[in-house]
Design an enzyme around this catalytic site. Sequence first.
Site, PDB file in Angstrom:
ATOM      1  N   LYS A 140       0.236  30.953   8.379  1.00  0.00           N
ATOM      2  CA  LYS A 140      -0.184  32.172   9.067  1.00  0.00           C
ATOM      3  C   LYS A 140       0.410  33.450   8.483  1.00  0.00           C
ATOM      4  CE  LYS A 140      -2.816  32.179  11.652  1.00  0.00           C
ATOM      5  NZ  LYS A 140      -4.191  31.905  12.142  1.00  0.00           N
TER       6      LYS A 140
HETATM    7  N1  PMP Z   1      -1.363  24.696  12.127  1.00  0.00           N
HETATM    8  C1  PMP Z   1      -0.470  25.499  12.717  1.00  0.00           C
HETATM    9  C2  PMP Z   1       0.916  24.970  12.946  1.00  0.00           C
HETATM   10  C3  PMP Z   1      -0.822  26.798  13.125  1.00  0.00           C
HETATM   11  O1  PMP Z   1       0.080  27.589  13.724  1.00  0.00           O
HETATM   12  C4  PMP Z   1      -2.153  27.236  12.904  1.00  0.00           C
HETATM   13  C5  PMP Z   1      -2.555  28.623  13.325  1.00  0.00           C
HETATM   14  N2  PMP Z   1      -2.946  28.773  14.648  1.00  0.00           N
HETATM   15  C6  PMP Z   1      -3.071  26.359  12.313  1.00  0.00           C
HETATM   16  C7  PMP Z   1      -2.632  25.103  11.915  1.00  0.00           C
HETATM   17  C8  PMP Z   1      -4.542  26.695  12.158  1.00  0.00           C
HETATM   18  O2  PMP Z   1      -4.834  27.736  11.309  1.00  0.00           O
HETATM   19  P1  PMP Z   1      -6.079  28.690  11.575  1.00  0.00           P
HETATM   20  O3  PMP Z   1      -5.672  29.656  12.670  1.00  0.00           O
HETATM   21  O4  PMP Z   1      -6.281  29.376  10.274  1.00  0.00           O
HETATM   22  O5  PMP Z   1      -7.250  27.893  12.000  1.00  0.00           O
END
Ligand code: PMP
Length: 335
Positions: free
Chosen positions: A47
């Site tokens: 992120k």
């Molecule tokens: N894994 C973790 C630990 C996260 O914090 C996030 C972000 N919410 C994601 C996966 C998923 O990423 P995205 O928001 O780009 O879908």
Amino acid sequence: MTAPSGVATTLDLIGNTPLVLLKGPSAAAGCEIWGKCEFANPGASVKDRAALWIVRDAEARGTLKPGGTIVEGTAGNTGIGLALVANALGYKTVIVMPETQSREKMDTLRALGAELVLVPAAPFSNPGHFVHTSRRLAEETDGAVWANQFDNIANRKAHIEGTAPEIWEQMEHRIDGFTCAAGTGGTIAGVGLGLKAFDETIRIALTDPHGAALYNYYACGELRAEGSSVAEGIGQGRITANLDGAPIDTQFRISDEEGLEWVARLLAEEGLCLGLSSGINVAGAVALGRQLVADGRKAPRVATILCDTGFRYLSTLYNPEWLRAKNLPVFPWLA
Ligand code: PMP
């Protein structure tokens, strides 16, 4: 001025993460499975990328002024990325988070200097949901912008312009499949769009945890959730702006037990300490690899995302009492 390493500022440390071949998953799938080491970002998660792109976008639009405040609702990792980027550029951060997230994320956010607002976990339809609370706070705060990671497509642009070309180059233009889970959907949509622009035959798969609605949406057009998951940061119940138009070719649903098995194996066999969304992604990558092999693709190569560090979950995933209370298996060396 550019330093001899090619890194000009601390923000240049975001992205350009290593890609590693995962031995156990490759053996299980019968083909190469590669993991993008997003835990190697300064905030230890994928992120950081979205945080940097969202802040740069707000600056370019002129909505974020010098000394301004960035407000966001987040499961934690976006807040950590925003707090670091904000510190580097002289902004303040206010982070709204559901109180169900790991203790480590809360402590980390406070340690980084973010103002932390905890709210009870609530469905998205409830005005008290962390996303709506963060929007209201941004509206009420002078000089504040709302990062709005779910529906601000500067998020997925980070992956179209950063993650996807990095994977394409690191895999030397030979990649057959990519998969990961969705929280905001920025990663799956952005990497999917970015990779398809290089080679439209790359198969993009959504890997969904239980308790999320996207598996059914891509399988049969209906947003319907079944079961539940303790995975933080993933699991979505609607088509966010970031997910809109995501080029999803196929989908898998992975249980927490299966994801945890990969978290345990990646740690014990390969020395990678990861969070549960990474384990779920790897399980999805193994499923995608097997599917590509079964479909006759020659020696397919699959990539996925290792989203964040397991050090962020010592009180949960790596804590036998917490796991037992959730009826989840305890790692053998902790039992
Ligand atoms: N894994 C973790 C630990 C996260 O914090 C996030 C972000 N919410 C994601 C996966 C998923 O990423 P995205 O928001 O780009 O879908």
